[in-house]
Design a protein around this motif. Structure first.
Motif, short mmCIF file in Angstrom:
data_model
loop_
_atom_site.label_atom_id
_atom_site.label_comp_id
_atom_site.label_asym_id
_atom_site.label_seq_id
_atom_site.Cartn_x
_atom_site.Cartn_y
_atom_site.Cartn_z
N ASP A 11 115.73 7.78 56.43
CA ASP A 11 116.04 8.87 55.44
C ASP A 11 115.56 10.29 55.91
O ASP A 11 116.41 11.19 55.82
CB ASP A 11 115.15 8.61 54.02
CG ASP A 11 115.79 7.53 53.23
OD1 ASP A 11 116.60 6.90 53.54
OD2 ASP A 11 115.02 7.41 52.18
N ILE A 15 118.36 13.02 56.94
CA ILE A 15 118.33 14.32 56.20
C ILE A 15 118.26 15.32 57.26
O ILE A 15 119.01 16.47 57.29
CB ILE A 15 117.12 14.57 55.26
CG1 ILE A 15 117.23 13.83 54.15
CG2 ILE A 15 116.86 15.93 54.83
CD1 ILE A 15 115.92 13.49 53.44
N ARG A 137 119.51 24.29 43.86
CA ARG A 137 119.47 22.86 43.40
C ARG A 137 119.97 21.78 43.97
O ARG A 137 120.48 20.71 43.49
CB ARG A 137 119.80 22.80 41.88
CG ARG A 137 119.02 24.00 41.05
CD ARG A 137 119.24 23.71 39.66
NE ARG A 137 118.19 24.52 38.56
CZ ARG A 137 118.48 24.56 37.46
NH1 ARG A 137 119.59 24.01 36.90
NH2 ARG A 137 117.39 25.40 36.66
N THR A 138 120.49 22.09 45.37
CA THR A 138 121.17 21.08 46.04
C THR A 138 119.99 19.98 46.34
O THR A 138 120.69 18.64 46.29
CB THR A 138 121.35 21.95 47.47
OG1 THR A 138 122.18 22.61 47.22
CG2 THR A 138 122.42 20.52 48.23
N ARG A 140 118.43 18.23 44.01
CA ARG A 140 118.63 17.16 43.33
C ARG A 140 119.41 15.95 43.59
O ARG A 140 119.19 14.87 43.09
CB ARG A 140 119.10 17.81 41.98
CG ARG A 140 118.12 18.78 41.50
CD ARG A 140 118.35 19.19 40.08
NE ARG A 140 117.07 19.80 39.34
CZ ARG A 140 117.26 20.09 37.94
NH1 ARG A 140 117.97 19.72 37.25
NH2 ARG A 140 116.37 20.73 37.49
N TYR A 141 120.57 16.27 44.38
CA TYR A 141 121.22 14.96 44.94
C TYR A 141 120.43 14.38 45.77
O TYR A 141 120.66 12.99 45.81
CB TYR A 141 122.36 15.75 45.57
CG TYR A 141 123.56 16.34 44.82
CD1 TYR A 141 124.15 15.53 43.54
CD2 TYR A 141 123.84 17.76 45.12
CE1 TYR A 141 125.15 16.20 42.91
CE2 TYR A 141 124.75 18.49 44.25
CZ TYR A 141 125.36 17.64 43.17
OH TYR A 141 126.44 18.11 42.04
N ALA A 142 119.53 14.78 46.68
CA ALA A 142 119.08 13.82 47.73
C ALA A 142 117.66 13.55 46.81
O ALA A 142 117.15 12.34 47.17
CB ALA A 142 118.36 14.88 48.76
N ALA A 143 116.91 14.46 46.30
CA ALA A 143 115.71 13.91 45.42
C ALA A 143 115.95 12.54 44.65
O ALA A 143 114.74 11.82 44.26
CB ALA A 143 115.08 14.96 44.67
N LEU A 144 117.04 12.11 44.19
CA LEU A 144 117.26 11.15 43.42
C LEU A 144 117.30 10.05 44.37
O LEU A 144 117.25 8.79 43.91
CB LEU A 144 118.74 11.29 42.88
CG LEU A 144 119.05 10.67 41.21
CD1 LEU A 144 117.97 11.08 40.30
CD2 LEU A 144 120.40 10.96 40.99
N ARG A 145 117.42 10.05 45.62
CA ARG A 145 117.94 9.02 46.68
C ARG A 145 116.54 8.61 47.40
O ARG A 145 116.70 7.91 48.16
CB ARG A 145 119.10 9.14 47.20
CG ARG A 145 120.21 9.23 46.22
CD ARG A 145 121.33 9.75 46.86
NE ARG A 145 122.66 9.40 45.83
CZ ARG A 145 123.19 10.11 45.06
NH1 ARG A 145 122.67 11.37 44.77
NH2 ARG A 145 124.34 9.78 44.21
N THR A 146 115.79 9.93 47.88
CA THR A 146 114.71 9.65 48.57
C THR A 146 113.46 10.43 48.26
O THR A 146 113.63 11.14 47.15
CB THR A 146 115.10 10.12 49.98
OG1 THR A 146 114.03 9.49 50.99
CG2 THR A 146 115.07 11.46 50.20
N SER A 147 112.27 10.00 48.77
CA SER A 147 111.14 10.82 48.42
C SER A 147 111.08 12.29 48.78
O SER A 147 111.99 12.55 49.94
CB SER A 147 110.03 9.91 48.98
OG SER A 147 109.96 10.30 50.34
N ARG A 148 110.25 12.95 48.14
CA ARG A 148 110.24 14.49 48.45
C ARG A 148 109.48 14.55 49.84
O ARG A 148 109.77 15.40 50.46
CB ARG A 148 109.51 15.06 47.45
CG ARG A 148 109.86 14.98 45.91
CD ARG A 148 109.09 15.77 44.84
NE ARG A 148 109.66 15.79 43.64
CZ ARG A 148 109.41 16.43 42.80
NH1 ARG A 148 108.45 17.59 42.83
NH2 ARG A 148 109.87 16.42 41.24
N ASP A 295 108.45 21.40 39.82
CA ASP A 295 109.67 20.89 39.16
C ASP A 295 110.91 21.27 40.04
O ASP A 295 110.68 22.33 40.87
CB ASP A 295 110.20 21.75 37.97
CG ASP A 295 109.01 21.24 37.01
OD1 ASP A 295 108.39 19.95 36.89
OD2 ASP A 295 108.85 21.91 35.75
N LEU A 296 111.70 20.62 40.43
CA LEU A 296 112.84 20.85 41.26
C LEU A 296 114.33 21.76 40.57
O LEU A 296 114.30 21.28 39.44
CB LEU A 296 113.55 19.62 41.97
CG LEU A 296 112.28 18.72 42.73
CD1 LEU A 296 113.28 17.46 43.05
CD2 LEU A 296 111.73 19.49 43.74
#
Lengths: 296, 311
Positions: A11, A15, A137-138, A140-148, A295-296
């Protein structure tokens, strides 16, 4: 689903790759390269000018005197002055000064100017590393799929790769300008010396990149992130100026370690490398303490 | 029988500074359902979505998504979402975006490419696959957002205002796409278009001022099995006859709309169709002329009925 360390590394790589691709597409990378080439060309130009003036002075003195001994004496004075200058930059460390003397002077001038500009260059170009994605807020697309954590490390890796590429390309004007304007310019020796200072520049840059990553994780807007990044750099630069016992704080500054990166003693060099990498990790982790909960 | 839940939020509070966005909200979304989240602007719908996705952290309360706390690594490939207002990188093509996101879900490159094209097909954007996101219209960007939510056909998909900004054709196709997933995936949809939600959803929750006002099956909320309405053409209005002859019927008359609203207690012996037959027989016998007939009330009417009560 069990997520392996390999999965996290994958990941991070994805990224970083996407970030680099975006930098290339937005021409951000091109702007960075052009800016850095300008810095490198200016450093080389300054060196060429100084050398030309010194050579003119030597020619004038030796010509007026008509005495080869005078020219030899002047060369000795120059050498001594140069050694004293290196000793000053090396903080009185004779071994380091002697080692620096083995580099072509043009390479040292370029490296010094490069390391002086690099922190501010990084602060002014990488400040939106995370904050830009938060703002749009781009993320948010990645934060749903991998860790912060993977997101931050991927972004950091992408920027590190970009800085490495930019500083690498920055070496080109040095050899080009040297070859054109300096009589008896040793192209191969200069190129090899530049290549040997490249990792030093990149490692030092990582320390500063950590500070900028910290700022970018703290702020949601790119403007605020830029202000905080520059402010933090300024604060950390002040650490290097403090009197005892506060001067211990300078250990937190990559500026303090940059001389050690050139040191001939391997333990000193490893210590400086470790410190820069540690500062990069430490500042990034400090920002992550906030980022992981925000919060993202 | 307890139903397995895909989303289970209990007594959730969330503040943004002085704004108390969620005030003890509850939300239970059964697995396999198409679920509507209904409420006015600022009711807390987007905040609820943000909590479910893990973008936001609840101040207090319990958030369980797919059997556990929100966690991106646990969600990997299991949760898809259309976040409101999230932007795509302007200079990257939409195919590249989708391939990147598919790969982050764990797909290998070749699979990610084919999956990206598949989901672009779902939203009719295959022809624009190589176009930069910055060159797309608002509606096209929204469709790309929907497409990425369907990457890998996740178990749970959260769609925040998916049809806002879409033209009627694309909105229709998206509704069909969602309807087609019934029973296979859990989909939570928020929209201001209540007719749309009524047409595609099985269950719904009304959110108002950060609280869940009411939730349940659409059929229950719209009283589809316990209420009928009859619109009469100008002419006789045999309300008294109806009240006298049909037992256990609550009758209300809206003279402006010329609509009779008839409520009853359904039972296996007396389902809505039996009541309709009984009512029509009496109305026709009394000389009334019938313009329209329907079961229950629309979700919109139901929403408007309960909304003032919350003021």
């Amino acid at each position: 689903m069990h997520v392996t360390r390999r999965g996290l590394l994958r990941d991070i790589g994805l990224i970083a790759g996407f970030d680099l691709r975006e930098s290339l597409r937005t021409r951000r990378a091109l702007v960075l390269v052009l800016l850095y080439l300008l810095i490198a060309a200016s450093a080389s130009g300054i060196y060429v000018q100084i050398m030309a003036q010194i050579q003119d002075s030597v020619a004038t003195i030796s010509g007026v005197a008509g005495d080869p001994q005078a020219a030899a004496g002047m060369a000795m004075v120059q050498d001594e002055g140069y050694r004293m200058l290196l000793l000053f930059f090396a903080g009185g460390d004779a071994a380091l000064a002697d080692h620096l003397a083995t580099y072509p002077p043009m390479v040292l001038v370029y490296s010094w100017i490069s390391l002086a500009f690099l922190p501010w260059f990084i602060a002014l170009t990488s400040y939106d590393l995370i904050a830009g994605d938060l703002h749009l807020r781009t993320i948010r697309y990645a934060a749903l799929r991998t860790s912060r954590g993977a997101f931050v490390l991927g972004k950091l890796l992408g920027q590190a790769a970009l800085v490495a590429a930019v500083t690498g390309l920055g070496m080109l004007p040095v050899v080009v300008i040297g070859a054109i304007y300096l009589p008896g310019f040793d192209f191969v020796a200069t190129a090899l010396a530049l290549l040997s200072t490249w990792p030093i520049t990149v490692v030092c840059a990582l320390g500063f990149l950590g500070i900028v990553t910290l700022a970018s994780q703290l702020c949601k807007g790119p403007g605020a992130a830029r202000a905080v990044a520059v402010g933090l750099l300024f604060l950390i630069w002040i650490f290097t100026l403090l009197p005892e016992p506060l001067n211990r704080l300078e250990l937190l500054s990559p500026w303090h370690w940059k001389f050690g990166l050139f040191h001939p003693a391997i333990d000193q060099r490893l210590l400086a490398i470790g410190a820069c990498l540690g500062l990069c990790a430490g500042y990034t982790a400090l920002g992550y303490l906030r980022f992981r909960r925000r919060d993202l | 029988m307890t139903r397995e839940l895909a989303v289970d939020l209990r007594a959730v509070h969330k503040r943004f500074g002085s704004v108390h966005a969620l005030r003890g909200a509850d939300l239970k979304v059964p697995k396999g359902s198409i679920f509507a989240l209904i409420g006015p602007n600022g009711a807390g719908k987007t905040t609820l979505f943000g909590l479910c996705c893990g973008f936001l952290r609840a101040d207090t309360g319990t958030v369980e998504i797919l059997g556990g706390a929100p966690d991106a690594l646990r969600f990997k490939g299991r949760l898809g979402a259309l976040p409101q207002d999230a932007m795509l990188g302007r200079d990257i093509t939409i195919r590249e975006h989708l391939v990147f996101l598919a790969r982050l879900q764990g797909m290998e490159l070749a699979h990610a490419h084919s999956e990206a094209m598949r989901v672009l097909g779902l939203v009719d954007l295959v022809d624009l696959a190589e176009r930069r996101a910055g060159a797309l219209s608002h509606g096209q960007v929204k469709r790309v957002g929907v497409a990425q939510a369907f990457l890998g056909e996740p178990e749970l998909i959260l769609l925040d205002e998916p049809t806002a900004g879409l033209d009627p054709r694309n909105a229709h196709d998206l509704r069909a796409l969602i309807r087609d997933r019934r029973g296979r995936q859990t989909i939570v949809v928020s929209s201001h278009n209540l007719q749309e939600l009524e047409a595609i959803c099985d269950e719904a929750a009304f959110i108002e001022k950060g609280q869940t006002i009411e939730a349940g099956a659409i059929a229950t909320l719209t009283a589809r099995d316990a209420e009928i309405h009859v619109q009469l053409a100008p002419g006789p209005e045999p309300l008294d006859e109806l009240r006298a002859r049909v037992a256990n019927l609550g009758v209300t008359w809206d003279p402006a709309a010329r609509t009779l609203r008839l409520r009853f207690q359904p039972s296996p012996e007396r389902i809505a169709e039996d009541v309709i037959a009984e009512v029509l027989r009496e109305l026709l016998a009394a000389g009334a002329r019938i313009s329209a007939l329907g079961k229950g009330r629309s979700l919109e009417q139901r929403y408007l009925d309960q909304a003032p009560a919350t003021e």
